[in-house]
Design an enzyme around this catalytic site. Structure first.
Site, PDB file in Angstrom:
ATOM      1  N   ASP A   1       0.805  -1.222   0.000  1.00 43.81           N
ATOM      2  CA  ASP A   1       0.000   0.000   0.000  1.00 43.81           C
ATOM      3  C   ASP A   1       0.836   1.268   0.000  1.00 43.81           C
ATOM      4  O   ASP A   1       0.389   2.308   0.448  1.00 43.81           O
ATOM      5  CB  ASP A   1      -0.920   0.007   1.220  1.00 43.81           C
ATOM      6  CG  ASP A   1      -0.126   0.089   2.516  1.00 43.81           C
ATOM      7  OD1 ASP A   1       1.087  -0.204   2.488  1.00 43.81           O
ATOM      8  OD2 ASP A   1      -0.708   0.455   3.542  1.00 43.81           O
ATOM      9  N   GLU A   2       2.058   1.177  -0.476  1.00 43.98           N
ATOM     10  CA  GLU A   2       2.932   2.336  -0.365  1.00 43.98           C
ATOM     11  C   GLU A   2       4.016   2.291  -1.432  1.00 43.98           C
ATOM     12  O   GLU A   2       4.532   1.234  -1.751  1.00 43.98           O
ATOM     13  CB  GLU A   2       3.597   2.303   1.013  1.00 43.98           C
ATOM     14  CG  GLU A   2       4.122   3.624   1.462  1.00 43.98           C
ATOM     15  CD  GLU A   2       4.688   3.541   2.885  1.00 43.98           C
ATOM     16  OE1 GLU A   2       4.086   2.838   3.716  1.00 43.98           O
ATOM     17  OE2 GLU A   2       5.722   4.161   3.116  1.00 43.98           O
TER      18      GLU A   2
END
Length: 371
Positions: free
Chosen positions: A47-48
Site C-alpha cells: 500500500d505504499e
DNA sequence: TCTGGGGTCCTAGGACCC
DNA sequence: TCTGGGGTCCTAGGACCC
C-alpha cells in the site's frame, strides 16, 4: 494490540481475516495508476510506493497538482483513500505523507490534509520538528537507546557528532542517523528490486511439541516456497528455518548449498536437517522456511551439477559438468567415485537452468535425486 | 513486549584461501 | 609448519519496515 487482548476487552468486536490475494490485486491496480504518471516507481509495500516525478511536470503540472490528481484517481478508480507527501528526498516525502494522514482520537479519526508538500526551504525545520522515532531505521530499540543518551527529538540528534553515533550504533546506522538528522538523504528511487529471499512461515494455533509434525509442516512450506520461486523464475542457495518457541525466543538456522536449488524436495531435505537442531520439547509456536541467495534462473549455471559430500550431508565440493544423457550422468558419477573414493557419495543435485525452465513450463514434473 | 506473514539490511565471528 | 595481512563466504542473530 495483540488479538487475544483485543478479544478480551472487546468480546463483541468483529474480527476479519486478511485477504492477501485481494490486497495484491488492488496493489497491481494502484501501480497502474502510478505508471500513467511516471515509470520511476519504487513499491515499498502493498500500500505504499515512492514515485520520482521530477520528469513528469511538463505533462502533469506541479508536484502538488500531481499529488492531488493521484489522490483523486485512487479514490475514484479504487475507492480507497490515501495520503500523499511531497518532498525533495525520500525522507521528507515519507514524513510528509505520514503528516498528511488522518489522526486517530477518542472521538474518531480527525481528517488529515491528504496532501502535504514540503518546500525545500522548509525541509530542515520540518524534519527537525519530529521525534527520532519518526525517522526510517529508528524502531523501538534504537529509540530507547537514543533516549538513554538524552536524545528524543531530531533537533537533539542533529547536535551529536557523527563519530559518537557511529561508536554507539555501528557504521551503517551511525552514518544514516547523522545524515537523516541533517536532512541529507541521497537514496534514489529504485525501480527494479529483485527479491532477495522467498519464505513461508506459520504461527500454530497451539505450540507444537512433536518433531515429526514439525517436519511435515516444513515440507508443506518447502512446497509453497519452491512454487513461488518457480513463478518468480529464480533459484537460491541458502535454506533457512526460523523457529519461535512458546516463550517467544527466536532461533534461526541456515545452510548454503554449493549449487542453486529450487526443488521442494531439496528445500525440505535441508530444512529437515536444520530442524534436527530444534528442541521440540520446548514447544514451537512458529515455524518458517525460506530460500535466499536468490538469482534469476537465467543466471544460474547452465549445466548439471554433481555434488559429492560426506555422510552428514554437508557438501564437500562440487564439480560441474554438462550431462546430456542418463548414461553420461552415471559415467560422471562413477568417475567422481573413483577419484574421491568413499567420500564421494555422488548425490545428484541437478538444479540447472534447463531443469528449472522445464519445471517452469510444466514439462518436467519431477527431477530425480539419486545416490 | 509483539499480532502475523511477509520482507530488508547490518554486524560479528569463524572458516578458509592466497 | 609458521607468520601476517587481506579478502571472501557462511552462519546466527538483531533491528527494522509494512
Amino acid at each position: 494490540m495483540p488479538t487475544a487482548h483485543a478479544r478480551q476487552i472487546c468480546p463483541k468486536a468483529v474480527f476479519l481475516s486478511p485477504n492477501f490475494s485481494l490486497y495484491h490485486s488492488f496493489h497491481d491496480r494502484l501501480i497502474e495508476i502510478f505508471e500513467s504518471i511516471t515509470p520511476l516507481i519504487e513499491p515499498v509495500a502493498l500500500d505504499e510506493a515512492f514515485l520520482d516525478v521530477s520528469g513528469a511536470h511538463g505533462v502533469w503540472g506541479s508536484s502538488r497538482e500531481i499529488a492531488l490528481s493521484l489522490r483523486r484517481r485512487v479514490k475514484d478508480e479504487l475507492g480507497l483513500s490515501c495520503s500523499v507527501g511531497v518532498g525533495r528526498t525520500k525522507l521528507v516525502a515519507k514524513l510528509a505523507s505520514k503528516a498528511a494522514k488522518p489522526l486517530p482520537s477518542v472521538d474518531g479519526p480527525h481528517s488529515g490534509t491528504g496532501v502535504l508538500v514540503i518546500e525545500t526551504k522548509d525541509e530542515l525545520s520540518f524534519i527537525r520538528g519530529h521525534l527520532v522515532r519518526a525517522l526510517p531505521g529508528v524502531g523501538p530499540r534504537t529509540e530507547e537507546r537514543l533516549g538513554r543518551l538524552g536524545i528524543t527529538r531530531v533537533v537533539d540528534l542533529a547536535q551529536i557528532p557523527r563519530s559518537t553515533l557511529v561508536a554507539h550504533f555501528g557504521r551503517a546506522q551511525g552514518h544514516l542517523l547523522c545524515e537523516l538528522a541533517s536532512g541529507l538523504d541521497e537514496r534514489p528511487v529504485v525501480v527494479e528490486r529483485a527479491a532477495r529471499s522467498i519464505g513461508h512461515e506459520e504461527t500454530f494455533d497451539a505450540d507444537e511439541f512433536d518433531s515429526g509434525a514439525l517436519l511435515s509442516r516444513a515440507k508443506a512450506m518447502a512446497v509453497s516456497v519452491a512454487t513461488r520461486c518457480r513463478e518468480a523464475r529464480c533459484v537460491g542457495r541458502t535454506v533457512a528455518i526460523k523457529v519461535r518457541y512458546g516463550d517467544f525466543s527466536n532461533v534461526t538456522r541456515s545452510k548454503t548449498t554449493g549449487a542453486p536449488i529450487t526443488m521442494a524436495a531439496e528445500i525440505a531435505d535441508i530444512a529437515g536437517v536444520l530442524l534436527e537442531e530444534i528442541d521440540a520439547d520446548r514447544g514451537v509456536r512458529l515455524l518458517g522456511v525460506s530460500l535466499s541467495g536468490l538469482l534469476p534462473t537465467e543466471e544460474a549455471p547452465a549445466h548439471q551439477l554433481l555434488l559429492f559430500g560426506s555422510e552428514e550431508s554437508s557438501v564437500r565440493g562440487s564439480r560441474s559438468t554438462e550431462v546430456k544423457s542418463r548414461e553420461e550422468l552415471e559415467e560422471t558419477a562413477d568417475e567422481i567415485r573413483r577419484r574421491f573414493g568413499k567420500h564421494a557419495i555422488g548425490s545428484l543435485a541437478n538444479i540447472t537452468r534447463d531443469a528449472a525452465r522445464a519445471k517452469t513450463e510444466g514439462t518436467l514434473a519431477r527431477v530425480d535425486k539419486e545416490p
